[in-house]
Design a protein around this motif. Structure first.
Motif, PDB file in Angstrom:
ATOM      1  N   ASP A 296       0.683  -1.290   0.065  1.00  0.00           N
ATOM      2  CA  ASP A 296       0.002   0.100  -0.053  1.00  0.00           C
ATOM      3  C   ASP A 296       0.986   1.307   0.043  1.00  0.00           C
ATOM      4  OD1 ASP A 296      -2.775  -0.572  -0.254  1.00  0.00           O
ATOM      5  OD2 ASP A 296      -2.619  -1.656   1.504  1.00  0.00           O
TER       6      ASP A 296
ATOM      7  N   ASP B  31       1.211   3.538   2.013  1.00  0.00           N
ATOM      8  CA  ASP B  31       1.830   4.202   3.255  1.00  0.00           C
ATOM      9  C   ASP B  31       3.065   3.153   3.627  1.00  0.00           C
ATOM     10  OD1 ASP B  31       0.699   1.835   3.658  1.00  0.00           O
ATOM     11  OD2 ASP B  31      -0.600   2.578   5.295  1.00  0.00           O
TER      12      ASP B  31
ATOM     13  N   ARG C 259       3.170   0.244   3.741  1.00  0.00           N
ATOM     14  CA  ARG C 259       2.609  -1.330   4.728  1.00  0.00           C
ATOM     15  C   ARG C 259       2.505  -2.424   3.531  1.00  0.00           C
ATOM     16  NH1 ARG C 259      -1.283   0.615   8.476  1.00  0.00           N
ATOM     17  NH2 ARG C 259      -2.613  -1.226   7.961  1.00  0.00           N
TER      18      ARG C 259
ATOM     19  N   ARG D 145      13.508   7.239   6.227  1.00  0.00           N
ATOM     20  CA  ARG D 145      12.382   7.554   7.054  1.00  0.00           C
ATOM     21  C   ARG D 145      12.867   8.015   8.438  1.00  0.00           C
ATOM     22  NH1 ARG D 145      10.158   2.763   4.590  1.00  0.00           N
ATOM     23  NH2 ARG D 145      11.182   1.336   6.505  1.00  0.00           N
TER      24      ARG D 145
END
Ligand code: KG4
Ligand code: ZN
Length: 337
Positions: free
Chosen positions: A150, A152, A154, A321
């Protein structure tokens, strides 16, 4: 951003330097296949010792080939699981020692996330990376899984094998046929000259809504067929047997991927992991993509099997990140995705 990737989860000692998570400046893989072939499979203790002997020259080789110095690196990404515990330890301890000595950030990378990231590395065969969301079929020696990726970042596991992995099925049948280790590569080679219709082998879990896999029945069916013969297949018969086994595995992988794409309403499929090197699977997936109208992304063969450029790619995202591993970074042999 220059990242050094280190991979020692199984039987390849690998290091790579990747720029911006996308451009591979070097990609060194020292395979232990010849060492383990003598035993018919990977011997964990032997793998660890080989990694210890090879890791430093392999990392030096990766820096030299990339024409970069230690000081040029922005970070170090190392596989911390899943895999063989002793093998993983060699990479993780080396990565942490380098990070400490050089004052560079280190991140632990999930080997499976590495396989999924291989398709984002620049290659002429992959003019554009897949958009999110997409479906990924991860097929290796230890895993067979359909994963939804996905936007995001994930991952969601949609289906997986209930017993053997696809690569394990290839290797076990290869061993029964006396083809040596790893059987998958040999079956691929022989299948190109054989007829897939020669032997009837089972396709497990065909139920309409199922997107799980099972390969133990295929293994038993192959063993039963072989036991019923007076001598092992050779020549054209061996090629037919290999082609039939390969088709039985590939059919199921294609069928379940199509079902998952339809069920999730996705139009982009990534196929990755060692078994994605299989020419029968690549051709069958391409045919399915043309028929159903989905877009297919398969890394070049050398990036399907274990390598460190994929670990550097996944590690670059983690470093961006802001992830940082401490000196406490441990290995996790059973790490889930
Ligand atoms: O991803 P990988 O290098 O290591 C793991 O993470 O497991 O995958 C290794 C698996 C082995 O089972 C090997 O037989 C299989 O990938 N494999 C192949 C081919 N090349 C490697 N299977 C079928 N056809 C191939 N050409
Ligand atoms: Zn792997």
């Amino acid at each position: 951003m220059l990242v050094l990737g280190i991979e020692t989860s199984c039987d390849e000692t690998a290091a790579a330097v990747v720029a911006d998570g996308r451009v591979v400046l070097s990609d060194v893989v020292a395979s232990q296949i010849l060492v383990h072939a003598e035993f018919g499979g990977v011997v964990p203790e032997v793998a660890s010792r080989q990694h210890v002997a090879t890791i430093v020259p392999v990392i030096r080789g990766a820096l030299e080939a990339a024409k970069v110095s230690w000081a040029d690196l922005d970070g170090i990404a190392v596989t911390s699981g899943p895999g063989l515990v002793g093998a993983l330890l060699v990479g993780v301890e080396t990565g942490k020692a380098l990070g400490l000595a050089l004052g560079k950030p280190v991140v632990g990378v999930n080997h499976l996330a590495g396989h999924l990231a291989a398709v984002f590395l620049e290659d002429p065969s992959l003019p554009a990376p897949p958009p999110w969301p997409h479906l990924a079929l991860l097929v290796s020696g230890g895993h067979t899984a359909l994963i939804r990726a996905d936007p995001d970042g994930r991952f969601r596991l949609l289906g997986s094998t209930r017993d053997d992995a696809a690569g394990e099925a290839f290797d076990k049948v290869g061993k029964m046929l006396g083809l040596g280790y790893p059987g998958g590569v040999q079956i691929d080679r022989l299948a190109a000259q054989g007829s897939a219709a020669a032997y009837a082998l089972p396709r497990a879990l065909p139920g309409r809504d199922d997107i799980d896999f099972s390969f133990s029945g295929l293994k038993t069916a192959a063993a039963t067929l072989l036991a019923g013969r007076s001598s092992p297949p050779q020549g054209a018969e061996l090629a037919d047997f290999a082609a039939s086994v390969q088709a039985a595995i590939v059919d199921v992988l294609v069928r379940k991927s199509r079902r998952a794409l339809a069920r999730e309403g996705l139009g982009h499929l990534v196929v990755c992991g060692g078994v994605a090197a299989n020419r029968g699977l690549r051709a069958a997936m391409a045919a399915a993509a043309a028929e159903d109208g989905f877009r297919l992304y398969i890394p070049p063969i050398r990036r399907c099997t274990d390598n460190a450029s994929m670990i550097a790619a996944a590690g670059t995202s983690a470093l961006r990140r802001g992830e940082r591993a401490s000196l406490e970074l441990a290995v996790d042999p059973g790490m889930p995705l």
